[in-house]
Design a protein around this motif. Sequence first.
Motif, PDB file in Angstrom:
ATOM      1  N   SER A  70       2.128  89.072 119.749  1.00  0.00           N
ATOM      2  CA  SER A  70       1.946  89.019 118.301  1.00  0.00           C
ATOM      3  C   SER A  70       3.211  89.519 117.620  1.00  0.00           C
ATOM      4  CB  SER A  70       0.732  89.840 117.864  1.00  0.00           C
ATOM      5  OG  SER A  70       0.921  91.212 118.120  1.00  0.00           O
ATOM      6  N   LEU A  71       3.520  88.928 116.490  1.00  0.00           N
ATOM      7  CA  LEU A  71       4.814  89.121 115.835  1.00  0.00           C
ATOM      8  C   LEU A  71       5.000  90.520 115.267  1.00  0.00           C
ATOM      9  CD1 LEU A  71       7.338  87.393 115.002  1.00  0.00           C
ATOM     10  CD2 LEU A  71       6.162  86.992 112.831  1.00  0.00           C
ATOM     11  N   GLY A  72       3.887  91.201 114.924  1.00  0.00           N
ATOM     12  CA  GLY A  72       4.010  92.443 114.171  1.00  0.00           C
ATOM     13  C   GLY A  72       4.416  92.148 112.740  1.00  0.00           C
ATOM     14  N   ASP A  73       4.725  93.188 111.976  1.00  0.00           N
ATOM     15  CA  ASP A  73       5.182  92.958 110.609  1.00  0.00           C
ATOM     16  C   ASP A  73       6.564  92.305 110.663  1.00  0.00           C
ATOM     17  OD1 ASP A  73       6.393  93.371 107.930  1.00  0.00           O
ATOM     18  OD2 ASP A  73       4.538  94.455 107.564  1.00  0.00           O
ATOM     19  N   PRO A  74       6.710  91.106 110.077  1.00  0.00           N
ATOM     20  CA  PRO A  74       7.990  90.397 110.182  1.00  0.00           C
ATOM     21  C   PRO A  74       9.145  91.087 109.476  1.00  0.00           C
ATOM     22  CG  PRO A  74       6.496  89.251 108.689  1.00  0.00           C
ATOM     23  CD  PRO A  74       5.694  90.317 109.357  1.00  0.00           C
ATOM     24  N   ALA A  75       8.842  92.064 108.611  1.00  0.00           N
ATOM     25  CA  ALA A  75       9.915  92.813 107.955  1.00  0.00           C
ATOM     26  C   ALA A  75      10.365  94.010 108.782  1.00  0.00           C
ATOM     27  CB  ALA A  75       9.464  93.279 106.568  1.00  0.00           C
ATOM     28  N   GLY A  76       9.670  94.263 109.892  1.00  0.00           N
ATOM     29  CA  GLY A  76      10.040  95.360 110.768  1.00  0.00           C
ATOM     30  C   GLY A  76      10.945  94.895 111.897  1.00  0.00           C
ATOM     31  N   ILE A  77      11.043  95.717 112.934  1.00  0.00           N
ATOM     32  CA  ILE A  77      11.936  95.397 114.044  1.00  0.00           C
ATOM     33  C   ILE A  77      11.285  94.506 115.093  1.00  0.00           C
ATOM     34  CG2 ILE A  77      13.302  97.491 113.715  1.00  0.00           C
ATOM     35  CD1 ILE A  77      11.862  98.679 116.162  1.00  0.00           C
ATOM     36  N   GLY A  78       9.989  94.208 114.935  1.00  0.00           N
ATOM     37  CA  GLY A  78       9.300  93.390 115.919  1.00  0.00           C
ATOM     38  C   GLY A  78      10.000  92.089 116.261  1.00  0.00           C
ATOM     39  N   PRO A  79      10.321  91.246 115.264  1.00  0.00           N
ATOM     40  CA  PRO A  79      10.956  89.967 115.594  1.00  0.00           C
ATOM     41  C   PRO A  79      12.260  90.112 116.373  1.00  0.00           C
ATOM     42  CG  PRO A  79      10.128  89.939 113.342  1.00  0.00           C
ATOM     43  CD  PRO A  79       9.987  91.347 113.825  1.00  0.00           C
ATOM     44  N   PHE A 126      11.012 107.694 125.007  1.00  0.00           N
ATOM     45  CA  PHE A 126      10.901 106.998 123.732  1.00  0.00           C
ATOM     46  C   PHE A 126      11.302 105.531 123.829  1.00  0.00           C
ATOM     47  CE2 PHE A 126      12.227 105.562 119.546  1.00  0.00           C
ATOM     48  CZ  PHE A 126      11.165 105.982 118.764  1.00  0.00           C
ATOM     49  N   ASP A 127      12.396 105.218 124.510  1.00  0.00           N
ATOM     50  CA  ASP A 127      12.887 103.845 124.558  1.00  0.00           C
ATOM     51  C   ASP A 127      12.204 102.994 125.618  1.00  0.00           C
ATOM     52  OD1 ASP A 127      14.678 104.075 122.444  1.00  0.00           O
ATOM     53  OD2 ASP A 127      16.260 104.870 123.726  1.00  0.00           O
ATOM     54  N   GLU A 128      11.300 103.595 126.402  1.00  0.00           N
ATOM     55  CA  GLU A 128      10.561 102.836 127.411  1.00  0.00           C
ATOM     56  C   GLU A 128       9.063 103.121 127.362  1.00  0.00           C
ATOM     57  OE1 GLU A 128      12.745 102.350 131.366  1.00  0.00           O
ATOM     58  OE2 GLU A 128      13.622 104.193 130.594  1.00  0.00           O
ATOM     59  N   GLY A 161      16.678  94.438 110.899  1.00  0.00           N
ATOM     60  CA  GLY A 161      17.701  93.466 110.534  1.00  0.00           C
ATOM     61  C   GLY A 161      19.122  93.959 110.669  1.00  0.00           C
ATOM     62  N   LYS A 162      19.308  95.166 111.212  1.00  0.00           N
ATOM     63  CA  LYS A 162      20.649  95.740 111.323  1.00  0.00           C
ATOM     64  C   LYS A 162      21.179  95.729 112.757  1.00  0.00           C
ATOM     65  CE  LYS A 162      19.803  98.746 107.341  1.00  0.00           C
ATOM     66  NZ  LYS A 162      19.705 100.145 106.836  1.00  0.00           N
ATOM     67  N   ALA A 163      20.450  95.074 113.652  1.00  0.00           N
ATOM     68  CA  ALA A 163      20.858  94.976 115.065  1.00  0.00           C
ATOM     69  C   ALA A 163      20.975  96.344 115.730  1.00  0.00           C
ATOM     70  CB  ALA A 163      22.170  94.200 115.206  1.00  0.00           C
ATOM     71  N   LEU A 164      20.146  97.291 115.272  1.00  0.00           N
ATOM     72  CA  LEU A 164      20.172  98.639 115.830  1.00  0.00           C
ATOM     73  C   LEU A 164      18.978  98.937 116.733  1.00  0.00           C
ATOM     74  CD1 LEU A 164      21.240 100.643 112.629  1.00  0.00           C
ATOM     75  CD2 LEU A 164      22.697  99.976 114.568  1.00  0.00           C
ATOM     76  N   ALA A 165      17.911  98.150 116.602  1.00  0.00           N
ATOM     77  CA  ALA A 165      16.675  98.450 117.329  1.00  0.00           C
ATOM     78  C   ALA A 165      16.849  98.205 118.824  1.00  0.00           C
ATOM     79  CB  ALA A 165      15.533  97.597 116.787  1.00  0.00           C
ATOM     80  N   ASP A 166      16.407  99.173 119.622  1.00  0.00           N
ATOM     81  CA  ASP A 166      16.483  99.071 121.077  1.00  0.00           C
ATOM     82  C   ASP A 166      15.261  98.292 121.582  1.00  0.00           C
ATOM     83  OD1 ASP A 166      16.202  99.685 123.918  1.00  0.00           O
ATOM     84  OD2 ASP A 166      17.678 101.262 123.601  1.00  0.00           O
ATOM     85  N   PRO A 167      15.461  97.230 122.375  1.00  0.00           N
ATOM     86  CA  PRO A 167      14.327  96.436 122.856  1.00  0.00           C
ATOM     87  C   PRO A 167      13.657  97.001 124.100  1.00  0.00           C
ATOM     88  CG  PRO A 167      16.338  95.471 123.662  1.00  0.00           C
ATOM     89  CD  PRO A 167      16.751  96.667 122.814  1.00  0.00           C
ATOM     90  N   GLY A 168      14.097  98.169 124.552  1.00  0.00           N
ATOM     91  CA  GLY A 168      13.610  98.705 125.828  1.00  0.00           C
ATOM     92  C   GLY A 168      12.105  98.852 125.902  1.00  0.00           C
ATOM     93  N   ALA A 169      11.486  99.381 124.832  1.00  0.00           N
ATOM     94  CA  ALA A 169      10.041  99.582 124.864  1.00  0.00           C
ATOM     95  C   ALA A 169       9.294  98.254 124.854  1.00  0.00           C
ATOM     96  CB  ALA A 169       9.601 100.450 123.688  1.00  0.00           C
ATOM     97  N   MET A 170       9.796  97.261 124.128  1.00  0.00           N
ATOM     98  CA  MET A 170       9.166  95.938 124.150  1.00  0.00           C
ATOM     99  C   MET A 170       9.267  95.318 125.537  1.00  0.00           C
ATOM    100  SD  MET A 170       7.526  93.362 122.988  1.00  0.00           S
ATOM    101  CE  MET A 170       7.343  93.538 121.207  1.00  0.00           C
ATOM    102  N   MET A 171      10.425  95.434 126.161  1.00  0.00           N
ATOM    103  CA  MET A 171      10.591  94.887 127.507  1.00  0.00           C
ATOM    104  C   MET A 171       9.678  95.604 128.495  1.00  0.00           C
ATOM    105  SD  MET A 171      14.747  94.428 127.395  1.00  0.00           S
ATOM    106  CE  MET A 171      14.909  93.747 129.028  1.00  0.00           C
TER     107      MET A 171
END
Length: 335
Positions: A9-18, A281-283, A308-318
């Motif tokens: 699920s996308l989450g809030d599209p204004a957040g870091i989810g996408p 935190f990141d996992e 939208g600032k390319a700062l979010a770490d994708p580790g927890a999503m992965m």
Amino acid sequence: MTPLPLAVSLGDPAGIGPEIIVEAWSRRKDGGTPPFFVVGGRGVLEQAAAKRGLAIEVASISQATDAIALWPEALPVLGEKDCAYTPGQPDADGARLALFSLTEGTRLAAQGEAGGLVTAPIAKGELAKVGFTQPGQTEFLADAVGCARDDAVMMLAGPSLRAVPLTVHCALADVPALLTEEMIVRRARIVAAALRRDFGIENPRIAICGLNPHAGEQGRFGSEESTIIEPAIAQLQAEGLPVTGPHPADALFTPRARKTYDAALAMYHDQALIPIKALDFDEGVNVTLGLPIVRTSPDHGTAFDIAGKALADPGAMMAALRMAGDMAARRAAHG
């Protein structure tokens, strides 16, 4: 690998989810990420990828099973619903897309069209404005699949720790009245069963926190340990479960102590979430136990301030995707 793709699920599209979703797909080979598809938001995902500087293809699919063939070459998206991409600026259109994505993703997992559901972060306040009435996604999922809310147990899991808050979205002042011997026993059983089925731990060891400082110190700092927690532990031990406690929470999460159990049961939200976020935190992954479907989520919020600032770490999503894939594979293997 799970035999069916995971729904995300996308989450809030204004957040870091996408952006963490597209980043997870772009790193799919490095991270051992199982195949997944996103429910809705193709345009949002394309723009999020551009913001991250990712030259990836995002493609529409007409049914969940199409995701497997498309997976190596493009990020699959199921459903036409979309909205404008406004990172850091949540609005009603984005909330409606988030709710659609969560609702449809849950349906697909419940009907066996997806191997499980991974949920990106939502903004509960924004969702409430468009008809979301549950305290959070865990309660939403329980209601959606016909599971009693008390049987949908939140566990936070990372490389260093698995922790379960027995009370979650409530005021700290309300916690003592919510704790009962029956509730502790019931949820400990659910945790033990899930550790066996979904995590492959044949004889799971569970450590149970006290509520009060020093676990009450024999009643000097509170009576809940002697009147509620200790009787629950005794009942669980009588059933043959390797349960210990009540342990002082200030010592239970040390490196030495963590080697003695497979999951810790905490009495309230922050007692569980502070150590997991400090350690992993990141996992960190939020996994819902006790449901007929697999559900995981990264253990962090929408982070509108960095979206939208390319700062979010994708580790927890992965990590959430890997965990959901492993859980789904175990369920598929054992029926």
